[in-house]
Motif scaffolding. Structure first.
Motif, PDB file in Angstrom:
ATOM      1  N   PHE A 186      -2.598   2.751  -5.217  1.00  0.00           N
ATOM      2  CA  PHE A 186      -2.648   4.040  -5.193  1.00  0.00           C
ATOM      3  C   PHE A 186      -1.936   4.537  -6.195  1.00  0.00           C
ATOM      4  O   PHE A 186      -1.229   6.000  -6.282  1.00  0.00           O
ATOM      5  CB  PHE A 186      -2.004   4.470  -3.843  1.00  0.00           C
ATOM      6  CG  PHE A 186      -2.865   4.202  -2.635  1.00  0.00           C
ATOM      7  CD1 PHE A 186      -3.929   4.663  -2.408  1.00  0.00           C
ATOM      8  CD2 PHE A 186      -2.401   3.042  -1.559  1.00  0.00           C
ATOM      9  CE1 PHE A 186      -4.804   4.286  -1.235  1.00  0.00           C
ATOM     10  CE2 PHE A 186      -3.140   2.653  -0.621  1.00  0.00           C
ATOM     11  CZ  PHE A 186      -4.304   3.261  -0.220  1.00  0.00           C
ATOM     12  N   LYS A 241      -3.128   7.724  -7.495  1.00  0.00           N
ATOM     13  CA  LYS A 241      -2.930   8.791  -6.593  1.00  0.00           C
ATOM     14  C   LYS A 241      -1.638   9.471  -6.807  1.00  0.00           C
ATOM     15  O   LYS A 241      -1.352  10.520  -6.773  1.00  0.00           O
ATOM     16  CB  LYS A 241      -3.269   8.584  -5.146  1.00  0.00           C
ATOM     17  CG  LYS A 241      -2.985   9.413  -4.103  1.00  0.00           C
ATOM     18  CD  LYS A 241      -2.839   8.948  -2.693  1.00  0.00           C
ATOM     19  CE  LYS A 241      -2.830   9.961  -1.747  1.00  0.00           C
ATOM     20  NZ  LYS A 241      -1.232  10.572  -1.847  1.00  0.00           N
ATOM     21  N   ASN A 258       0.851  -1.125  -0.036  1.00  0.00           N
ATOM     22  CA  ASN A 258      -0.064  -0.252  -0.184  1.00  0.00           C
ATOM     23  C   ASN A 258       0.939   1.295   0.017  1.00  0.00           C
ATOM     24  O   ASN A 258       0.867   1.825   0.909  1.00  0.00           O
ATOM     25  CB  ASN A 258      -0.914   0.056   1.138  1.00  0.00           C
ATOM     26  CG  ASN A 258      -1.861  -1.033   1.109  1.00  0.00           C
ATOM     27  OD1 ASN A 258      -2.559  -1.447  -0.057  1.00  0.00           O
ATOM     28  ND2 ASN A 258      -2.520  -1.804   2.302  1.00  0.00           N
ATOM     29  N   THR A 303       0.872  -1.136  -6.506  1.00  0.00           N
ATOM     30  CA  THR A 303       0.098  -0.295  -5.449  1.00  0.00           C
ATOM     31  C   THR A 303      -1.213   0.048  -5.934  1.00  0.00           C
ATOM     32  O   THR A 303      -1.368   0.430  -7.239  1.00  0.00           O
ATOM     33  CB  THR A 303       0.927   0.708  -4.939  1.00  0.00           C
ATOM     34  OG1 THR A 303       0.117   1.593  -4.182  1.00  0.00           O
ATOM     35  CG2 THR A 303       1.217   1.810  -6.011  1.00  0.00           C
ATOM     36  N   ASP A 311       1.799   4.816  -1.077  1.00  0.00           N
ATOM     37  CA  ASP A 311       0.850   6.242  -1.702  1.00  0.00           C
ATOM     38  C   ASP A 311       1.547   7.168  -2.039  1.00  0.00           C
ATOM     39  O   ASP A 311       1.154   8.629  -2.002  1.00  0.00           O
ATOM     40  CB  ASP A 311      -0.208   6.327  -0.879  1.00  0.00           C
ATOM     41  CG  ASP A 311       0.169   6.943   0.485  1.00  0.00           C
ATOM     42  OD1 ASP A 311       1.359   6.715   0.832  1.00  0.00           O
ATOM     43  OD2 ASP A 311      -0.803   7.212   1.106  1.00  0.00           O
ATOM     44  N   SER A 312       3.005   7.154  -2.045  1.00  0.00           N
ATOM     45  CA  SER A 312       3.711   8.509  -2.458  1.00  0.00           C
ATOM     46  C   SER A 312       5.130   7.951  -3.240  1.00  0.00           C
ATOM     47  O   SER A 312       5.602   6.934  -3.337  1.00  0.00           O
ATOM     48  CB  SER A 312       4.369   8.985  -1.257  1.00  0.00           C
ATOM     49  OG  SER A 312       5.281   8.459  -0.489  1.00  0.00           O
TER      50      SER A 312
END
Length: 289
Positions: A269, A272, A247, A267, A249-250
């Motif tokens: 994300f 995102k 997971n 991922t 997210d960056s």
């Protein structure tokens, strides 16, 4: 979710430069005035504004970065229309593939047929996350993925088969699955659940198998645990590529994983991360759905 990692000061690699890095390099090599004269000259030649050139350069680099990130769609609660948007957005941002549960294969075919020009690798993630289905069920999903024209399969193997008394069964099953699919194939393991001894045994075999890569699945793991497993893999993986599904997210965490030797990050994300990068670097020409 992996915790955000503190940034480390590193020299910029020559093959992966950000816009600021390129600017600083050009300034030091040719002087600040010469660099901006070139930018202005190119702007006039192309009939584009300087800001447009900057935006185009940033978009190119973002797509290059995203090409090593796969969008994981293994637990998707949206409808068909929402899934189609996922595919279109991934294509716009240069995302490195859609890794999707085989239950979605029928709609995937429709999405691809309805959107001519989509250039996305689609991989069927079988028996996520623990690989606890029967061998017969797994084999059926592999064959269905082949019939659906999917680019690849990622087969999750169960932790129980890593026990010493089960290794022969593990080898037999994985060989059967890999032979059943003609195309890109990988083996996945729930790395969070394996101790170092079991993990070492599994990775050694995966390195000798016909799989083109193997993926390490991490749940709510700490970064230290992920790092430890990846460092161990580097000693054992032979010539196989190593993917990590977590997971993340960056973009900063993705960069850290690349630094550890990971070839691709999977991922949920991914979209995102792409959206954040587009906003951060002022790329307005890409409109996501």
């Amino acid at each position: 979710m992996l915790k955000k990692i503190k940034k480390k000061e590193k020299k910029v690699k020559t093959d992966d430069k950000s816009l600021p890095a390129v600017i600083e390099e050009q300034k030091s090599e040719r002087g600040e005035q010469s660099f901006f004269e070139d930018v202005l000259s190119l702007s006039e030649l192309l009939g584009e504004s300087v800001s447009a050139l900057k935006e185009e350069f940033c978009l190119f680099q973002i797509r290059k970065f995203m090409s090593r990130i796969g969008k994981a769609v293994v637990r998707f609660n949206g409808g068909d229309e929402q899934l189609e948007k996922v595919f279109i957005n991934a294509d716009k941002t240069g995302t490195g593939g859609i890794f999707i549960a085989p239950t979605h294969l029928p709609i995937v075919k429709k999405i691809i047929n309805n959107n001519e020009g989509l250039e996305l690798e689609v991989v069927s993630v079988i028996d996520f996350p623990f690989g606890e289905s029967t061998a017969k069920s797994k084999l059926g999903d592999v064959k269905d993925s082949q019939k659906a024209g999917i680019d690849g399969v990622l087969i999750t193997m169960p932790t129980v088969l890593t026990l010493p008394e089960k290794v022969k069964e593990y080898k037999s099953q994985s060989k059967k699955f890999l032979r059943a699919f003609k195309g890109n194939s990988g083996l996945a393991f729930n790395a969070s659940d394996l101790n170092d001894e079991d993990f070492t045994r599994v990775i050694k075999f995966a390195g000798k198998s016909k799989a083109e890569y193997f993926a390490l699945l991490f749940g709510e793991s700490t970064y230290d645990n992920v790092k430890q497993k990846i460092e161990l893999v580097q000693k054992l993986r032979a010539n196989k590529k190593v993917f990590v599904m977590a997971n993340v997210d960056s973009a900063e965490v993705v960069k850290e994983l690349y630094g550890l030797g990971v070839d691709k990050v999977l991922t949920p994300f991914a979209d995102k991360i792409a959206e954040d990068l587009l906003k951060r670097y002022g790329v307005n020409r890409v409109k996501l759905l």
